[in-house]
Design an enzyme around this catalytic site. Structure first.
Site, short mmCIF file in Angstrom:
data_model
loop_
_atom_site.label_atom_id
_atom_site.label_comp_id
_atom_site.label_asym_id
_atom_site.label_seq_id
_atom_site.Cartn_x
_atom_site.Cartn_y
_atom_site.Cartn_z
N HIS A 67 -1.25 -1.34 1.03
CA HIS A 67 -0.36 -2.22 0.28
C HIS A 67 -0.86 -3.65 0.43
O HIS A 67 -1.62 -3.97 1.35
CB HIS A 67 1.06 -2.11 0.83
CG HIS A 67 1.70 -0.77 0.59
ND1 HIS A 67 3.05 -0.58 0.72
CD2 HIS A 67 1.18 0.43 0.24
CE1 HIS A 67 3.35 0.69 0.45
NE2 HIS A 67 2.22 1.31 0.17
N GLU A 69 0.55 -6.39 1.47
CA GLU A 69 0.87 -7.03 2.76
C GLU A 69 -0.05 -6.51 3.85
O GLU A 69 -0.53 -7.29 4.70
CB GLU A 69 2.33 -6.76 3.14
CG GLU A 69 3.35 -7.32 2.16
CD GLU A 69 3.76 -6.34 1.07
OE1 GLU A 69 4.85 -6.53 0.51
OE2 GLU A 69 3.01 -5.37 0.79
N CYS A 97 7.99 -3.15 1.45
CA CYS A 97 8.53 -1.82 1.75
C CYS A 97 8.76 -1.72 3.26
O CYS A 97 8.30 -2.59 4.02
CB CYS A 97 7.54 -0.75 1.27
SG CYS A 97 6.07 -0.62 2.30
#
Length: 168
Positions: A67, A69, A97
């Site tokens: 992801h 991040e 998330c």
């Protein structure tokens, strides 16, 4: 993959007010135009300097943990030569998330600023909201999380949708 041809994202007609959210949007657009993954870009800032950046690379790397991040955290840790990102703030286009949120905490990131909400992420086909419900939500984390520049990030999500992306 060094010789792999990368597509340059076209100019856009929208702009976030926060400079770091603008950078996160630019990072996300690099990824979506190259088919790397979803519209999630992130930058990590320490003492006013960008120390890490990344965008969603789930499809490119065939790795469900890549992801935006996570990519930015890995990038910052390599650059700073540490696993401890104390004093850092993460700026991202979508509310993290549960995996990314927990990774931010493990890395000691002090604060997270995001554009689109978990609900917005779900509305474009991502399962973040479902996982959040299973884990009990995030009401106790509201001092840690700050929404900003949602309208600009919603335009990014709309742009992503117009590309007829691969959902995963």
């Amino acid at each position: 993959m060094a010789d792999e041809k990368r597509i340059r994202a076209p100019k856009i007609g929208y702009r976030a007010q926060n400079a770091y959210i603008r950078m996160a949007i630019d990072e996300a657009r690099k990824g979506i135009y190259n088919g790397d993954g979803g519209p999630f870009g992130s930058v990590i800032v320490k003492d006013g300097q960008v120390v890490g950046r990344g965008h969603n690379c789930v499809l490119k790397k065939k790795d469900s943990t890549c992801h935006g991040e996570m990519e930015a955290i890995r990038n910052a840790e390599r650059k700073l030569k540490t696993h401890d990102l104390s004093g850092c703030v993460l700026y991202t286009t979508g509310e993290p998330c549960p995996m990314c949120l927990t990774a931010c905490m493990w890395a000691n990131i002090e604060h997270v600023c995001y554009g689109c909400t978990i609900k917005d992420n779900s509305e474009i086909g991502f399962r973040d909201e479902r996982f959040d419900e299973l884990l009990g939500g995030r009401e106790r984390l509201r001092d840690y999380l700050e929404e900003m520049d949602r309208e600009a990030c919603l335009k990014l999500f709309k742009e992503y949708g117009s590309l007829q992306p691969t959902l995963y």
